[in-house]
Design a protein around this motif. Structure first.
Motif, PDB file in Angstrom:
ATOM      1  N   ARG A  44     -26.685   0.752 -24.644  1.00 47.08           N
ATOM      2  CA  ARG A  44     -28.015   0.178 -24.836  1.00 47.08           C
ATOM      3  C   ARG A  44     -27.908  -1.240 -25.381  1.00 47.08           C
ATOM      4  NH1 ARG A  44     -29.556   5.516 -26.216  1.00 47.08           N
ATOM      5  NH2 ARG A  44     -29.105   5.204 -28.430  1.00 47.08           N
ATOM      6  N   TRP A  45     -26.987  -1.445 -26.334  1.00 41.74           N
ATOM      7  CA  TRP A  45     -26.813  -2.786 -26.877  1.00 41.74           C
ATOM      8  C   TRP A  45     -26.275  -3.744 -25.824  1.00 41.74           C
ATOM      9  CZ3 TRP A  45     -27.554  -7.001 -29.079  1.00 41.74           C
ATOM     10  CH2 TRP A  45     -26.542  -7.928 -29.337  1.00 41.74           C
ATOM     11  N   PHE A  46     -25.255  -3.332 -25.087  1.00 44.73           N
ATOM     12  CA  PHE A  46     -24.687  -4.205 -24.060  1.00 44.73           C
ATOM     13  C   PHE A  46     -25.715  -4.507 -22.969  1.00 44.73           C
ATOM     14  CE2 PHE A  46     -20.795  -3.773 -26.162  1.00 44.73           C
ATOM     15  CZ  PHE A  46     -19.793  -4.516 -25.540  1.00 44.73           C
ATOM     16  N   ALA A  47     -26.513  -3.507 -22.597  1.00 43.06           N
ATOM     17  CA  ALA A  47     -27.533  -3.717 -21.566  1.00 43.06           C
ATOM     18  C   ALA A  47     -28.618  -4.674 -22.041  1.00 43.06           C
ATOM     19  CB  ALA A  47     -28.162  -2.383 -21.162  1.00 43.06           C
ATOM     20  N   THR A  48     -28.912  -4.651 -23.334  1.00 37.89           N
ATOM     21  CA  THR A  48     -29.924  -5.544 -23.886  1.00 37.89           C
ATOM     22  C   THR A  48     -29.493  -6.996 -23.801  1.00 37.89           C
ATOM     23  OG1 THR A  48     -30.674  -3.843 -25.429  1.00 37.89           O
ATOM     24  CG2 THR A  48     -31.222  -6.127 -25.983  1.00 37.89           C
ATOM     25  N   ASN A  49     -28.206  -7.259 -23.942  1.00 39.64           N
ATOM     26  CA  ASN A  49     -27.753  -8.632 -24.086  1.00 39.64           C
ATOM     27  C   ASN A  49     -26.662  -9.002 -23.083  1.00 39.64           C
ATOM     28  OD1 ASN A  49     -27.512 -11.185 -25.234  1.00 39.64           O
ATOM     29  ND2 ASN A  49     -26.019 -10.509 -26.756  1.00 39.64           N
ATOM     30  N   GLU A  50     -25.479  -8.413 -23.234  1.00 36.43           N
ATOM     31  CA  GLU A  50     -24.319  -8.905 -22.503  1.00 36.43           C
ATOM     32  C   GLU A  50     -24.395  -8.646 -21.004  1.00 36.43           C
ATOM     33  OE1 GLU A  50     -19.480  -8.857 -23.019  1.00 36.43           O
ATOM     34  OE2 GLU A  50     -20.835  -8.563 -24.691  1.00 36.43           O
ATOM     35  N   PHE A  51     -24.820  -7.453 -20.605  1.00 38.00           N
ATOM     36  CA  PHE A  51     -24.891  -7.156 -19.181  1.00 38.00           C
ATOM     37  C   PHE A  51     -25.883  -8.084 -18.478  1.00 38.00           C
ATOM     38  CE2 PHE A  51     -23.665  -2.436 -19.971  1.00 38.00           C
ATOM     39  CZ  PHE A  51     -22.349  -2.817 -20.170  1.00 38.00           C
ATOM     40  N   ARG A  52     -26.973  -8.420 -19.161  1.00 38.41           N
ATOM     41  CA  ARG A  52     -27.959  -9.342 -18.584  1.00 38.41           C
ATOM     42  C   ARG A  52     -27.343 -10.716 -18.380  1.00 38.41           C
ATOM     43  NH1 ARG A  52     -30.551 -11.781 -15.687  1.00 38.41           N
ATOM     44  NH2 ARG A  52     -32.652 -12.615 -15.949  1.00 38.41           N
ATOM     45  N   TYR A  53     -26.583 -11.166 -19.366  1.00 40.95           N
ATOM     46  CA  TYR A  53     -25.892 -12.448 -19.245  1.00 40.95           C
ATOM     47  C   TYR A  53     -24.914 -12.421 -18.067  1.00 40.95           C
ATOM     48  CZ  TYR A  53     -22.730 -16.305 -20.328  1.00 40.95           C
ATOM     49  OH  TYR A  53     -21.946 -17.423 -20.239  1.00 40.95           O
ATOM     50  N   ASP A  54     -24.123 -11.356 -17.972  1.00 47.82           N
ATOM     51  CA  ASP A  54     -23.148 -11.238 -16.882  1.00 47.82           C
ATOM     52  C   ASP A  54     -23.840 -11.249 -15.525  1.00 47.82           C
ATOM     53  OD1 ASP A  54     -21.096 -11.123 -18.700  1.00 47.82           O
ATOM     54  OD2 ASP A  54     -20.911  -8.949 -18.652  1.00 47.82           O
ATOM     55  N   ASP A  55     -24.960 -10.542 -15.411  1.00 48.22           N
ATOM     56  CA  ASP A  55     -25.698 -10.495 -14.147  1.00 48.22           C
ATOM     57  C   ASP A  55     -26.126 -11.889 -13.701  1.00 48.22           C
ATOM     58  OD1 ASP A  55     -25.473  -7.787 -13.814  1.00 48.22           O
ATOM     59  OD2 ASP A  55     -27.425  -7.312 -14.686  1.00 48.22           O
ATOM     60  N   PHE A  56     -26.511 -12.715 -14.691  1.00 47.69           N
ATOM     61  CA  PHE A  56     -26.981 -14.059 -14.336  1.00 47.69           C
ATOM     62  C   PHE A  56     -25.834 -14.983 -13.964  1.00 47.69           C
ATOM     63  CE2 PHE A  56     -28.033 -18.439 -15.563  1.00 47.69           C
ATOM     64  CZ  PHE A  56     -29.118 -18.660 -14.706  1.00 47.69           C
ATOM     65  N   VAL A  57     -24.782 -15.016 -14.777  1.00 50.38           N
ATOM     66  CA  VAL A  57     -23.750 -16.051 -14.580  1.00 50.38           C
ATOM     67  C   VAL A  57     -22.789 -15.714 -13.450  1.00 50.38           C
ATOM     68  CG1 VAL A  57     -23.852 -16.723 -16.998  1.00 50.38           C
ATOM     69  CG2 VAL A  57     -22.132 -15.039 -16.276  1.00 50.38           C
ATOM     70  N   ARG A  58     -22.730 -14.477 -13.009  1.00 51.22           N
ATOM     71  CA  ARG A  58     -21.711 -14.145 -12.001  1.00 51.22           C
ATOM     72  C   ARG A  58     -21.952 -14.851 -10.674  1.00 51.22           C
ATOM     73  NH1 ARG A  58     -23.019  -7.813 -10.487  1.00 51.22           N
ATOM     74  NH2 ARG A  58     -25.192  -8.101  -9.825  1.00 51.22           N
ATOM     75  N   ASN A  59     -23.181 -15.296 -10.401  1.00 48.38           N
ATOM     76  CA  ASN A  59     -23.475 -15.981  -9.143  1.00 48.38           C
ATOM     77  C   ASN A  59     -23.629 -17.482  -9.313  1.00 48.38           C
ATOM     78  OD1 ASN A  59     -23.551 -13.624  -7.487  1.00 48.38           O
ATOM     79  ND2 ASN A  59     -25.544 -13.112  -8.378  1.00 48.38           N
ATOM     80  N   LEU A  60     -23.372 -17.977 -10.520  1.00 45.14           N
ATOM     81  CA  LEU A  60     -23.461 -19.428 -10.717  1.00 45.14           C
ATOM     82  C   LEU A  60     -22.255 -20.125 -10.103  1.00 45.14           C
ATOM     83  CD1 LEU A  60     -24.646 -19.696 -14.441  1.00 45.14           C
ATOM     84  CD2 LEU A  60     -26.024 -19.984 -12.366  1.00 45.14           C
TER      85      LEU A  60
END
Length: 360
Positions: free
Chosen positions: A343-359
């Protein structure tokens, strides 16, 4: 006595203490020589290197008074029997993956990692701060050993296959090298599972004794030459999302160590745990690029395969928990920790990873 004279004499005393009591301590400090059996061929400089980090740091922090010599798999023990020789006291310590020994206790799978389990940081959080290491040490005590995290591979790749996997039906009847609970899940998916040490995988795959195999990731798999024996390379390694390798010590030998040496050993293991993960993260990306240039076909596991594997993993965990009270206690606590940290990772880190992986 004048202050200047006092300080001068005090300085002489300090020098005397450093030149007399220092050597006296060095002469009387206990000298210890241990052998460390490992599950790794020397060619795998990351995994065998983790054992070498432990040995090197222990020696450095004791000024050479406590020396450990690591041995590659097969020299003093077969790669999959490290716990056996440590348990018997035939060797003082070992470096291995404790999920190799789920036949002794299925609970040991959690010490390395389980299918659809924790990623490397989550695994370390559970071991160091979630009660995981204490639980694993209670289990290992039944086998006359104590365990410490001493390396992590990161999220592994999903293995090499001679032909494409387009759905769960393509797994049925395949002969595949995979250990631990991941192997049991594969069996439930219709795979004929084999457990081989790292040094034997290439020949088995190259000669057609098996149809596929998993090991770790691009850097190690390239070292073993697995790309020369199979063409298709799948991801992710859902059965090992953050695998811990461990230093294990015979319990009597551990208890006989001076407290200072115990703390030094634990510190060296923790350094190896951190350094090995960082090394894999640095080396896997260029290794993957080399494999692709050499003709390896990189494929994601189809969603249907991941869904089927996840269902079978959950069912397997519940079945083992219904039969094994020790496993049930660890699994229940681990599952609560897993859900909370996700839940903590989904709140913050996973969201960040989802965004930057296609940059770009």
């Amino acid at each position: 006595m004048k202050r200047r004279d006092f300080l001068k004499k005090a300085g002489i005393g300090a020098v005397a203490a450093s030149t007399v009591f220092g050597p006296v301590y060095a002469q009387t400090a206990q000298r210890i020589r241990w052998r460390m059996a490992t599950s790794w061929p020397r060619s795998l400089d990351t995994l065998f290197g983790a054992a070498e980090i432990v040995a090197k740091r222990v020696s450095e922090m004791t000024d050479g008074r406590f020396e450990i010599t690591p041995f590659p798999a097969g020299e003093i023990a077969p790669g999959l029997q490290v716990l056996d020789v440590v348990q018997a006291g035939n060797v003082e310590c070992g470096h291995t993956a404790n999920y190799y020994y789920v036949g002794k206790s299925p609970s040991l799978a959690f010490d390395t990692g389980v299918p659809f389990g924790l990623n490397p940081r989550q695994q370390n959080a559970w071991l160091y701060f979630g009660g995981g290491l204490q639980a694993m040490q209670r289990v290992m005590a039944d086998f006359n050993a104590i365990t410490f995290p001493a390396g992590n591979t990161g999220v592994q790749m999903g293995g090499w296959f001679r032909r494409e996997i387009k759905g769960p039906e393509d797994l049925k009847g395949l002969r595949f090298r995979i250990p631990g609970l991941g192997g049991q899940v594969m069996t439930r998916l219709g795979v004929t599972v084999q457990t081989l040490p790292g040094g034997e995988i290439f020949l088995a795959l190259d000669r057609g004794a098996i149809d596929g195999a998993e090991w770790v990731g691009p850097y190690d798999d390239e070292k073993l030459g697995l790309n020369k024996a199979a063409r298709f390379y799948y991801y992710p390694g859902w059965w090992e999302p953050g695998s811990t390798v461990s230093a294990i010590v015979n319990l009597e030998r551990w208890r006989s160590l001076p407290k200072e040496y115990q703390e030094i050993f634990k510190t060296a293991c923790r350094e190896a745990n951190e350094a090995t993960l960082a090394e894999y993260d640095a080396k896997n990306s260029p290794a993957l690029a080399r494999l692709q240039r050499a003709g390896t076909q990189i494929r994601p596991y189809p969603t249907t395969v991941l869904q089927a594997a996840n269902r079978e993993s959950t069912a397997l965990y519940e079945e083992i928990a219904a039969k094994d009270a020790t496993y049930r206690g660890i699994y229940t606590s681990w599952k609560t920790f897993r859900d909370e940290i996700r839940r903590w990772f989904a709140t913050n880190e996973f969201r960040y990873d989802d965004f930057v992986r296609n940059l770009r």
